[in-house]
Design a protein around this motif. Structure first.
Motif: not given
Length: 213
Positions: A47-62
């Protein structure tokens, strides 16, 4: 196959039988790993643990949920859910959605979604920070065979979204979602660009203003 005694390669496709793949992916040491199986090969991703991946995942889902709410589209989203066609293929997209008439197709309490019993998700999304080549290539073929209606790749490094409409075992690139009617891919890309300069609360407010026009 005794997993603790071997060094398992990750983030690459490895020849394996279905039984070998299941033995590996069910190993407790890989509880948080993502697994893919296609054309008698497996791919294990940590699983990715970095900020960039997590942030883009979050905003696209939202953004997807926000659009569905504003436009009255029935939708259920799933993070890192496993889709399995036993003996043939398996995928675990970063985020996926059942949309429209299939929004409530998966009953509560279901764990791995058995595609011998249930339909595939309408939309599957991979967020790619280091795996962009595979997401455009082998995984795109996998999702075509899985039977999704639409497949998106979020390219974190280049702030770009590759969206594909899937039909008849093939796919073509689109600029407007066919399953979230009216949603422009360019608008989502602009939201991603804005996250590099402002927090998600402000980007969410901007998205809301754009979606309500």
């Amino acid at each position: 196959m005794n997993i603790p005694q071997i060094e398992l390669p990750t983030d690459t496709w490895v020849k394996a039988s279905w039984d070998e793949y299941i033995q590996i992916i069910e190993n407790p040491q890989l509880e948080k790993a993502k697994g893919y199986y296609f054309n008698e090969r497996m791919r294990i991703e940590m699983p990715p643990v970095g900020n960039d991946h997590a942030s883009d995942h979050s905003i696209v889902n939202h953004a997807v949920h926000l659009w569905a709410g504003i436009t009255g589209i029935d939708l259920n989203g799933k993070d890192n859910c496993t889709y399995r066609k036993t003996g043939v293929r398996e995928a675990q997209p970063d985020v996926s959605y059942y949309i429209g008439g299939n929004a409530e197709a998966i009953p509560w309490g279901t764990t791995i979604i058995n595609l011998d019993l249930y339909p595939p998700p309408t939309l599957a999304i991979e967020v790619a920070n280091t795996s962009i080549s595979d997401d455009k290539g082998e995984k795109r073929l996998l999702y075509e065979q899985l039977g999704v209606a639409e497949y998106w790749i979020v390219d974190v490094k280049n702030i770009e979204i590759f969206a594909f409409s899937v039909a008849n075992g093939g796919s073509r690139r689109i600029t407007q979602s066919q399953v979230l009617l009216g949603l422009e891919i360019a608008l989502l890309e602009e939201a991603l660009r804005r996250t590099r300069q402002m927090n998600h609360g402000r980007v969410s407010a901007w998205l809301l203003s754009q979606f309500q026009q």
